[in-house]
Design a protein around this motif. Structure first.
Motif, PDB file in Angstrom:
ATOM      1  N   ASN A   1      13.942  73.898  70.676  1.00 10.86           N
ATOM      2  CA  ASN A   1      12.864  73.113  71.289  1.00 10.86           C
ATOM      3  C   ASN A   1      13.038  71.612  71.097  1.00 10.86           C
ATOM      4  OD1 ASN A   1      11.428  75.412  72.174  1.00 10.86           O
ATOM      5  ND2 ASN A   1      10.495  75.663  70.160  1.00 10.86           N
ATOM      6  N   SER A   2      14.108  71.211  70.404  1.00 11.71           N
ATOM      7  CA  SER A   2      14.293  69.798  70.074  1.00 11.71           C
ATOM      8  C   SER A   2      15.265  69.130  71.047  1.00 11.71           C
ATOM      9  CB  SER A   2      14.832  69.645  68.650  1.00 11.71           C
ATOM     10  OG  SER A   2      13.909  70.142  67.712  1.00 11.71           O
TER      11      SER A   2
ATOM     12  N   VAL B   1       9.124  57.120  75.162  1.00  8.31           N
ATOM     13  CA  VAL B   1       9.336  56.618  73.801  1.00  8.31           C
ATOM     14  C   VAL B   1      10.658  57.145  73.244  1.00  8.31           C
ATOM     15  CG1 VAL B   1       8.445  56.624  71.440  1.00  8.31           C
ATOM     16  CG2 VAL B   1       6.876  56.371  73.366  1.00  8.31           C
ATOM     17  N   TYR B   2      11.011  58.369  73.617  1.00  8.11           N
ATOM     18  CA  TYR B   2      12.245  58.957  73.088  1.00  8.11           C
ATOM     19  C   TYR B   2      13.480  58.181  73.577  1.00  8.11           C
ATOM     20  CZ  TYR B   2      15.186  62.594  71.078  1.00  8.11           C
ATOM     21  OH  TYR B   2      16.099  63.272  70.306  1.00  8.11           O
ATOM     22  N   LEU B   3      13.424  57.680  74.777  1.00 10.90           N
ATOM     23  CA  LEU B   3      14.511  56.831  75.275  1.00 10.90           C
ATOM     24  C   LEU B   3      14.655  55.587  74.401  1.00 10.90           C
ATOM     25  CD1 LEU B   3      13.550  56.881  79.068  1.00 10.90           C
ATOM     26  CD2 LEU B   3      15.347  58.259  77.980  1.00 10.90           C
TER      27      LEU B   3
ATOM     28  N   ALA C   1       9.808  65.524  70.316  1.00  8.41           N
ATOM     29  CA  ALA C   1      10.648  64.335  70.489  1.00  8.41           C
ATOM     30  C   ALA C   1      10.512  63.401  69.290  1.00  8.41           C
ATOM     31  CB  ALA C   1      10.263  63.607  71.779  1.00  8.41           C
ATOM     32  N   HIS C   2       9.304  63.192  68.814  1.00 10.14           N
ATOM     33  CA  HIS C   2       9.109  62.354  67.626  1.00 10.14           C
ATOM     34  C   HIS C   2       9.792  62.975  66.400  1.00 10.14           C
ATOM     35  CE1 HIS C   2       6.426  59.383  69.359  1.00 10.14           C
ATOM     36  NE2 HIS C   2       5.641  60.320  69.839  1.00 10.14           N
ATOM     37  N   VAL C   3       9.666  64.288  66.268  1.00  9.75           N
ATOM     38  CA  VAL C   3      10.306  64.975  65.140  1.00  9.75           C
ATOM     39  C   VAL C   3      11.825  64.835  65.219  1.00  9.75           C
ATOM     40  CG1 VAL C   3      10.718  67.241  64.082  1.00  9.75           C
ATOM     41  CG2 VAL C   3       8.405  66.592  64.805  1.00  9.75           C
ATOM     42  N   ALA C   4      12.386  64.966  66.422  1.00 11.76           N
ATOM     43  CA  ALA C   4      13.835  64.826  66.588  1.00 11.76           C
ATOM     44  C   ALA C   4      14.287  63.408  66.251  1.00 11.76           C
ATOM     45  CB  ALA C   4      14.228  65.184  68.021  1.00 11.76           C
ATOM     46  N   ALA C   5      13.475  62.410  66.621  1.00 15.52           N
ATOM     47  CA  ALA C   5      13.808  61.021  66.297  1.00 15.52           C
ATOM     48  C   ALA C   5      13.789  60.809  64.787  1.00 15.52           C
ATOM     49  CB  ALA C   5      12.830  60.072  66.982  1.00 15.52           C
ATOM     50  N   LYS C   6      12.806  61.381  64.117  1.00 13.95           N
ATOM     51  CA  LYS C   6      12.742  61.241  62.658  1.00 13.95           C
ATOM     52  C   LYS C   6      13.947  61.898  61.984  1.00 13.95           C
ATOM     53  CE  LYS C   6       9.715  61.714  58.649  1.00 13.95           C
ATOM     54  NZ  LYS C   6      10.793  62.089  57.712  1.00 13.95           N
ATOM     55  N   LYS C   7      14.335  63.056  62.475  1.00 13.88           N
ATOM     56  CA  LYS C   7      15.492  63.757  61.900  1.00 13.88           C
ATOM     57  C   LYS C   7      16.752  62.896  62.025  1.00 13.88           C
ATOM     58  CE  LYS C   7      18.031  68.154  62.234  1.00 13.88           C
ATOM     59  NZ  LYS C   7      19.371  67.590  62.482  1.00 13.88           N
ATOM     60  N   TYR C   8      16.958  62.344  63.226  1.00 14.24           N
ATOM     61  CA  TYR C   8      18.140  61.501  63.420  1.00 14.24           C
ATOM     62  C   TYR C   8      18.064  60.265  62.530  1.00 14.24           C
ATOM     63  CZ  TYR C   8      21.759  58.693  65.596  1.00 14.24           C
ATOM     64  OH  TYR C   8      22.883  57.922  65.806  1.00 14.24           O
ATOM     65  N   ALA C   9      16.896  59.646  62.461  1.00 20.61           N
ATOM     66  CA  ALA C   9      16.722  58.439  61.650  1.00 20.61           C
ATOM     67  C   ALA C   9      16.991  58.722  60.176  1.00 20.61           C
ATOM     68  CB  ALA C   9      15.316  57.881  61.846  1.00 20.61           C
TER      69      ALA C   9
END
Length: 359
Positions: free
Chosen positions: A241-242, A260-262, A323-331
Protein backbone atom coordinates in the motif's frame (compact mmCIF):
# COMPACT_ATOMS: atom_id res chain seq x y z
CA UNK A 1 -7.62 -8.62 -17.10
CA UNK A 2 -5.32 -6.04 -15.42
CA UNK A 3 -2.80 -4.67 -17.88
CA UNK A 4 0.04 -3.05 -15.96
CA UNK A 5 3.29 -4.96 -16.10
CA UNK A 6 3.84 -4.71 -19.85
CA UNK A 7 5.41 -1.90 -21.83
CA UNK A 8 3.77 0.29 -24.43
CA UNK A 9 5.09 -1.71 -27.39
CA UNK A 10 3.76 -4.96 -25.94
CA UNK A 11 0.40 -3.38 -25.17
CA UNK A 12 0.11 -1.96 -28.69
CA UNK A 13 0.64 -5.42 -30.20
CA UNK A 14 -1.87 -6.88 -27.73
CA UNK A 15 -4.62 -4.35 -28.48
CA UNK A 16 -4.07 -4.57 -32.26
CA UNK A 17 -4.77 -8.28 -32.00
CA UNK A 18 -7.95 -7.58 -30.00
CA UNK A 19 -9.06 -4.99 -32.58
CA UNK A 20 -8.83 -7.57 -35.37
CA UNK A 21 -11.92 -9.41 -34.10
CA UNK A 22 -13.51 -7.26 -31.38
CA UNK A 23 -15.29 -3.91 -31.21
CA UNK A 24 -13.23 -1.83 -28.79
CA UNK A 25 -14.73 0.79 -26.48
CA UNK A 26 -12.87 2.96 -23.98
CA UNK A 27 -14.59 3.41 -20.61
CA UNK A 28 -14.89 6.14 -19.25
CA UNK A 29 -14.47 9.33 -21.28
CA UNK A 30 -12.17 11.07 -18.78
CA UNK A 31 -8.65 12.42 -19.04
CA UNK A 32 -7.11 8.93 -18.94
CA UNK A 33 -9.56 7.66 -21.54
CA UNK A 34 -8.79 10.65 -23.72
CA UNK A 35 -5.08 9.80 -23.66
CA UNK A 36 -5.84 6.23 -24.67
CA UNK A 37 -8.11 7.42 -27.47
CA UNK A 38 -5.48 9.83 -28.77
CA UNK A 39 -2.91 7.05 -28.70
CA UNK A 40 -5.19 4.68 -30.59
CA UNK A 41 -5.83 7.35 -33.24
CA UNK A 42 -2.16 8.16 -33.69
CA UNK A 43 -1.30 4.50 -34.13
CA UNK A 44 -4.23 3.60 -36.39
CA UNK A 45 -5.76 1.18 -33.87
CA UNK A 46 -9.40 0.54 -34.73
CA UNK A 47 -11.89 1.36 -32.00
CA UNK A 48 -15.57 2.26 -31.86
CA UNK A 49 -16.08 4.92 -29.21
CA UNK A 50 -16.34 5.83 -25.53
CA UNK A 51 -18.68 4.63 -22.81
CA UNK A 52 -19.48 6.85 -19.85
CA UNK A 53 -22.00 6.84 -17.02
CA UNK A 54 -22.38 10.64 -17.14
CA UNK A 55 -25.57 11.38 -19.07
CA UNK A 56 -24.35 14.92 -19.81
CA UNK A 57 -21.41 13.57 -21.81
CA UNK A 58 -23.42 11.18 -23.95
CA UNK A 59 -23.83 12.08 -27.60
CA UNK A 60 -20.81 14.37 -27.51
CA UNK A 61 -17.59 13.68 -29.39
CA UNK A 62 -14.13 13.05 -27.95
CA UNK A 63 -11.13 12.03 -30.05
CA UNK A 64 -13.51 12.03 -33.03
CA UNK A 65 -15.59 9.29 -31.43
CA UNK A 66 -19.06 9.40 -29.87
CA UNK A 67 -19.59 9.02 -26.13
CA UNK A 68 -22.26 6.40 -25.43
CA UNK A 69 -23.96 4.89 -22.41
CA UNK A 70 -23.34 1.28 -21.43
CA UNK A 71 -26.93 0.44 -22.34
CA UNK A 72 -26.17 1.57 -25.93
CA UNK A 73 -23.30 -0.89 -26.21
CA UNK A 74 -24.66 -3.75 -24.13
CA UNK A 75 -26.34 -5.39 -27.13
CA UNK A 76 -23.18 -5.28 -29.26
CA UNK A 77 -21.66 -8.58 -30.21
CA UNK A 78 -17.92 -8.95 -29.69
CA UNK A 79 -17.63 -5.79 -27.59
CA UNK A 80 -14.33 -5.34 -25.72
CA UNK A 81 -13.70 -2.61 -23.14
CA UNK A 82 -10.49 -0.76 -22.32
CA UNK A 83 -10.98 0.53 -18.78
CA UNK A 84 -8.86 3.63 -18.19
CA UNK A 85 -9.53 5.46 -14.92
CA UNK A 86 -8.70 5.74 -11.25
CA UNK A 87 -9.37 3.05 -8.67
CA UNK A 88 -12.77 4.20 -7.37
CA UNK A 89 -14.43 4.44 -10.79
CA UNK A 90 -12.56 1.35 -11.99
CA UNK A 91 -14.10 -0.93 -9.35
CA UNK A 92 -17.63 0.13 -10.34
CA UNK A 93 -16.97 -0.43 -14.06
CA UNK A 94 -15.34 -3.82 -13.58
CA UNK A 95 -18.28 -4.95 -11.45
CA UNK A 96 -20.65 -4.10 -14.32
CA UNK A 97 -18.52 -5.78 -16.98
CA UNK A 98 -18.12 -8.92 -14.90
CA UNK A 99 -21.87 -9.05 -14.28
CA UNK A 100 -22.50 -9.03 -18.04
CA UNK A 101 -19.55 -11.34 -18.85
CA UNK A 102 -17.73 -8.87 -21.10
CA UNK A 103 -14.05 -9.11 -21.92
CA UNK A 104 -11.95 -6.14 -20.90
CA UNK A 105 -8.47 -4.86 -20.16
CA UNK A 106 -8.11 -2.78 -17.01
CA UNK A 107 -5.17 -0.54 -17.78
CA UNK A 108 -2.62 0.42 -15.14
CA UNK A 109 -2.05 4.13 -14.64
CA UNK A 110 1.64 3.88 -15.59
CA UNK A 111 0.72 2.47 -18.97
CA UNK A 112 -1.89 5.19 -19.55
CA UNK A 113 0.65 7.86 -18.56
CA UNK A 114 3.13 6.42 -21.05
CA UNK A 115 0.48 6.84 -23.73
CA UNK A 116 -0.19 10.41 -22.65
CA UNK A 117 3.49 11.27 -22.64
CA UNK A 118 3.93 9.62 -26.03
CA UNK A 119 1.10 11.76 -27.37
CA UNK A 120 3.05 14.87 -26.37
CA UNK A 121 6.40 13.62 -27.69
CA UNK A 122 8.14 14.30 -24.42
CA UNK A 123 11.68 12.98 -24.51
CA UNK A 124 13.99 11.87 -21.73
CA UNK A 125 16.23 14.86 -22.41
CA UNK A 126 13.44 17.09 -21.13
CA UNK A 127 13.46 15.29 -17.77
CA UNK A 128 17.26 15.26 -17.63
CA UNK A 129 17.30 19.05 -17.49
CA UNK A 130 16.69 18.65 -13.75
CA UNK A 131 20.01 16.89 -13.11
CA UNK A 132 21.54 20.13 -11.83
CA UNK A 133 19.18 19.99 -8.84
CA UNK A 134 20.88 16.94 -7.31
CA UNK A 135 22.08 18.03 -3.83
CA UNK A 136 22.01 21.69 -4.94
CA UNK A 137 20.68 22.65 -1.47
CA UNK A 138 22.59 20.07 0.56
CA UNK A 139 22.13 20.42 4.34
CA UNK A 140 19.72 23.36 3.98
CA UNK A 141 16.28 23.47 5.57
CA UNK A 142 13.01 24.07 3.75
CA UNK A 143 9.25 24.34 4.27
CA UNK A 144 6.62 22.32 2.43
CA UNK A 145 3.31 24.14 2.35
CA UNK A 146 -0.04 22.41 2.54
CA UNK A 147 -3.19 24.32 1.63
CA UNK A 148 -5.09 23.39 4.79
CA UNK A 149 -7.36 25.81 6.69
CA UNK A 150 -4.75 26.48 9.40
CA UNK A 151 -2.52 28.26 6.87
CA UNK A 152 -2.27 32.04 7.32
CA UNK A 153 -0.77 34.82 5.27
CA UNK A 154 1.10 36.00 8.36
CA UNK A 155 2.85 32.63 8.75
CA UNK A 156 3.72 32.51 5.08
CA UNK A 157 5.30 35.95 5.21
CA UNK A 158 7.47 34.81 8.12
CA UNK A 159 9.14 32.25 5.84
CA UNK A 160 9.71 34.65 2.95
CA UNK A 161 13.49 34.26 3.41
CA UNK A 162 13.33 30.47 3.69
CA UNK A 163 13.34 27.87 0.93
CA UNK A 164 9.80 26.65 0.39
CA UNK A 165 7.72 24.33 -1.78
CA UNK A 166 4.07 24.95 -2.62
CA UNK A 167 1.44 23.80 -5.05
CA UNK A 168 -1.86 24.42 -6.80
CA UNK A 169 -4.23 27.18 -5.58
CA UNK A 170 -1.72 28.95 -3.32
CA UNK A 171 -0.75 31.04 -6.37
CA UNK A 172 -4.05 32.90 -5.93
CA UNK A 173 -2.72 34.86 -2.94
CA UNK A 174 0.68 35.99 -4.20
CA UNK A 175 -0.57 39.51 -4.79
CA UNK A 176 -1.25 39.72 -1.05
CA UNK A 177 1.95 38.19 0.33
CA UNK A 178 5.60 39.08 0.66
CA UNK A 179 6.20 35.34 0.49
CA UNK A 180 6.50 33.45 -2.77
CA UNK A 181 7.61 29.80 -2.88
CA UNK A 182 10.95 29.01 -4.47
CA UNK A 183 9.53 25.82 -5.94
CA UNK A 184 5.98 25.68 -7.23
CA UNK A 185 4.25 22.51 -8.45
CA UNK A 186 1.41 22.10 -10.92
CA UNK A 187 0.41 18.46 -10.57
CA UNK A 188 -3.37 18.54 -10.38
CA UNK A 189 -5.11 18.39 -13.80
CA UNK A 190 -7.73 20.90 -12.65
CA UNK A 191 -5.00 23.37 -11.71
CA UNK A 192 -3.24 22.73 -15.02
CA UNK A 193 -6.45 23.48 -16.90
CA UNK A 194 -6.97 26.63 -14.82
CA UNK A 195 -3.43 27.85 -15.56
CA UNK A 196 -3.93 27.34 -19.28
CA UNK A 197 -7.40 28.82 -19.62
CA UNK A 198 -6.55 31.88 -17.53
CA UNK A 199 -3.11 32.49 -19.08
CA UNK A 200 -1.48 32.08 -15.67
CA UNK A 201 1.80 30.49 -16.78
CA UNK A 202 3.55 33.78 -17.53
CA UNK A 203 2.60 35.09 -14.11
CA UNK A 204 3.44 31.91 -12.22
CA UNK A 205 6.84 31.40 -13.81
CA UNK A 206 7.82 35.04 -13.25
CA UNK A 207 6.97 34.96 -9.52
CA UNK A 208 8.92 31.88 -8.44
CA UNK A 209 12.39 30.44 -8.87
CA UNK A 210 11.25 27.18 -10.47
CA UNK A 211 8.00 25.62 -11.69
CA UNK A 212 7.56 21.84 -11.86
CA UNK A 213 4.77 20.39 -13.96
CA UNK A 214 3.36 16.90 -14.30
CA UNK A 215 4.19 16.13 -17.92
CA UNK A 216 0.98 14.13 -18.30
CA UNK A 217 -1.15 17.26 -17.97
CA UNK A 218 -1.99 19.57 -20.84
CA UNK A 219 0.42 22.24 -19.67
CA UNK A 220 3.28 20.67 -21.61
CA UNK A 221 2.97 23.05 -24.61
CA UNK A 222 4.46 25.71 -22.32
CA UNK A 223 7.75 23.82 -22.12
CA UNK A 224 9.69 26.50 -24.00
CA UNK A 225 7.99 29.44 -22.33
CA UNK A 226 10.59 29.92 -19.61
CA UNK A 227 13.91 28.37 -18.66
CA UNK A 228 12.63 27.82 -15.11
CA UNK A 229 9.70 25.55 -16.11
CA UNK A 230 10.51 21.85 -15.73
CA UNK A 231 8.60 18.66 -16.40
CA UNK A 232 8.60 15.41 -14.47
CA UNK A 233 7.34 12.02 -15.53
CA UNK A 234 4.67 10.69 -13.12
CA UNK A 235 5.16 7.14 -11.88
CA UNK A 236 2.61 4.96 -10.11
CA UNK A 237 4.71 2.34 -8.37
CA UNK A 238 3.83 0.79 -5.03
CA UNK A 239 5.20 -1.71 -2.55
CA UNK A 240 2.02 -3.07 -1.05
CA UNK A 241 0.00 0.00 0.00
CA UNK A 242 3.05 2.28 0.13
CA UNK A 243 4.08 4.42 -2.82
CA UNK A 244 7.69 4.05 -3.87
CA UNK A 245 10.01 6.99 -3.25
CA UNK A 246 11.97 8.21 -6.27
CA UNK A 247 15.67 8.75 -5.66
CA UNK A 248 16.16 10.39 -9.07
CA UNK A 249 13.49 12.82 -10.26
CA UNK A 250 14.96 12.72 -13.78
CA UNK A 251 13.78 9.12 -14.07
CA UNK A 252 10.31 9.94 -12.79
CA UNK A 253 8.54 10.94 -9.59
CA UNK A 254 6.10 8.68 -7.77
CA UNK A 255 2.66 10.24 -7.88
CA UNK A 256 -0.12 9.28 -5.52
CA UNK A 257 -3.19 10.92 -4.00
CA UNK A 258 -1.41 14.04 -2.72
CA UNK A 259 0.92 16.50 -4.42
CA UNK A 260 2.78 16.79 -1.11
CA UNK A 261 4.42 13.45 -1.90
CA UNK A 262 5.95 14.93 -5.05
CA UNK A 263 7.44 17.74 -2.99
CA UNK A 264 8.94 15.31 -0.47
CA UNK A 265 10.77 13.54 -3.30
CA UNK A 266 12.07 16.74 -4.87
CA UNK A 267 13.22 18.11 -1.51
CA UNK A 268 15.18 14.91 -0.84
CA UNK A 269 16.71 14.93 -4.32
CA UNK A 270 17.77 18.54 -3.88
CA UNK A 271 19.63 17.67 -0.68
CA UNK A 272 17.47 19.35 1.98
CA UNK A 273 18.09 17.74 5.37
CA UNK A 274 15.43 19.52 7.46
CA UNK A 275 11.87 19.70 6.16
CA UNK A 276 9.13 21.57 8.01
CA UNK A 277 5.45 21.13 7.17
CA UNK A 278 3.07 24.07 7.39
CA UNK A 279 -0.67 24.09 6.66
CA UNK A 280 -0.71 20.29 6.57
CA UNK A 281 -4.00 19.79 8.41
CA UNK A 282 -4.84 16.30 7.14
CA UNK A 283 -8.52 16.91 7.82
CA UNK A 284 -10.92 16.92 4.89
CA UNK A 285 -14.58 17.52 4.27
CA UNK A 286 -15.12 14.57 1.90
CA UNK A 287 -13.00 11.42 2.11
CA UNK A 288 -12.84 7.92 0.66
CA UNK A 289 -11.14 5.15 2.61
CA UNK A 290 -9.31 2.01 1.41
CA UNK A 291 -12.65 0.17 1.10
CA UNK A 292 -14.13 2.93 -1.10
CA UNK A 293 -16.41 4.14 1.70
CA UNK A 294 -17.36 7.80 1.26
CA UNK A 295 -17.59 10.06 4.32
CA UNK A 296 -18.68 13.70 4.39
CA UNK A 297 -18.21 16.11 7.30
CA UNK A 298 -19.96 19.39 6.36
CA UNK A 299 -18.32 21.19 9.28
CA UNK A 300 -14.80 20.76 7.89
CA UNK A 301 -13.08 23.19 5.54
CA UNK A 302 -10.44 21.89 3.13
CA UNK A 303 -8.79 25.28 2.59
CA UNK A 304 -8.54 28.72 4.21
CA UNK A 305 -10.98 31.28 2.87
CA UNK A 306 -8.27 33.45 1.35
CA UNK A 307 -7.23 30.70 -1.10
CA UNK A 308 -10.61 30.86 -2.82
CA UNK A 309 -10.49 27.10 -3.14
CA UNK A 310 -13.60 24.95 -3.18
CA UNK A 311 -14.39 22.37 -0.50
CA UNK A 312 -15.93 19.89 -2.92
CA UNK A 313 -12.85 17.77 -3.48
CA UNK A 314 -12.69 14.09 -2.59
CA UNK A 315 -9.59 12.89 -0.74
CA UNK A 316 -8.37 9.29 -0.63
CA UNK A 317 -7.38 9.63 2.99
CA UNK A 318 -5.69 6.23 3.44
CA UNK A 319 -3.55 6.80 0.34
CA UNK A 320 -2.55 10.23 1.61
CA UNK A 321 -1.65 8.86 5.04
CA UNK A 322 0.41 6.06 3.44
CA UNK A 323 2.27 8.69 1.41
CA UNK A 324 3.31 10.57 4.55
CA UNK A 325 4.38 7.30 6.18
CA UNK A 326 6.44 6.37 3.10
CA UNK A 327 8.12 9.80 3.17
CA UNK A 328 9.00 9.36 6.84
CA UNK A 329 10.46 5.91 6.18
CA UNK A 330 12.67 7.25 3.40
CA UNK A 331 13.70 10.26 5.49
CA UNK A 332 14.61 8.12 8.50
CA UNK A 333 16.77 5.89 6.29
CA UNK A 334 18.59 8.84 4.67
CA UNK A 335 19.28 11.16 7.59
CA UNK A 336 16.54 13.61 6.67
CA UNK A 337 14.43 15.16 9.41
CA UNK A 338 10.78 15.99 8.74
CA UNK A 339 8.87 18.01 11.34
CA UNK A 340 5.24 19.06 11.43
CA UNK A 341 5.02 22.79 12.22
CA UNK A 342 1.32 23.01 11.31
CA UNK A 343 -0.85 24.88 13.78
CA UNK A 344 -3.24 22.11 14.82
CA UNK A 345 -4.50 19.62 12.28
CA UNK A 346 -4.59 15.82 12.51
CA UNK A 347 -1.33 14.71 10.90
CA UNK A 348 0.67 12.86 13.56
CA UNK A 349 3.16 10.91 11.40
CA UNK A 350 6.02 13.32 12.11
CA UNK A 351 7.34 14.91 15.30
CA UNK A 352 5.62 18.19 16.13
CA UNK A 353 7.48 21.47 16.49
CA UNK A 354 6.17 24.88 17.42
CA UNK A 355 6.25 27.07 14.31
CA UNK A 356 7.11 30.23 16.27
CA UNK A 357 10.14 28.55 17.84
CA UNK A 358 11.82 28.19 14.45
CA UNK A 359 12.71 31.86 14.16
Amino acid sequence: MLINNINLIEYTAYIRNIASNKKIYIWPAGRYGKSVGEYFNRNDIEWCGFVDNDIKKRGKALCNKTILGFEDVNKEENAFFCVACGDLTRSEILKTLSEYNYEYSSMGIDLICDMGLYNKNILDEEYNKMQFLKDKYFNERCFIIGNGPSLTIQDLDRISDEYSFATNSVCNIWNNTIWKPNFYFISDPIMAEFAIKNNKMDYISSEVEMVFCNAFNQIYPYKSLKDNVFYFKPLHKFEGNSPCFSMDVCNGVCDTSTSVYLMYQFAAYMGFKEIYLLGMDFNFRQTVDANNNLSVNPNVKDHPEFLNGNDNGTYWVDNIYNAHVAAKKYADEHDIKIYNATRGGKLEVFPRVDFDSLF
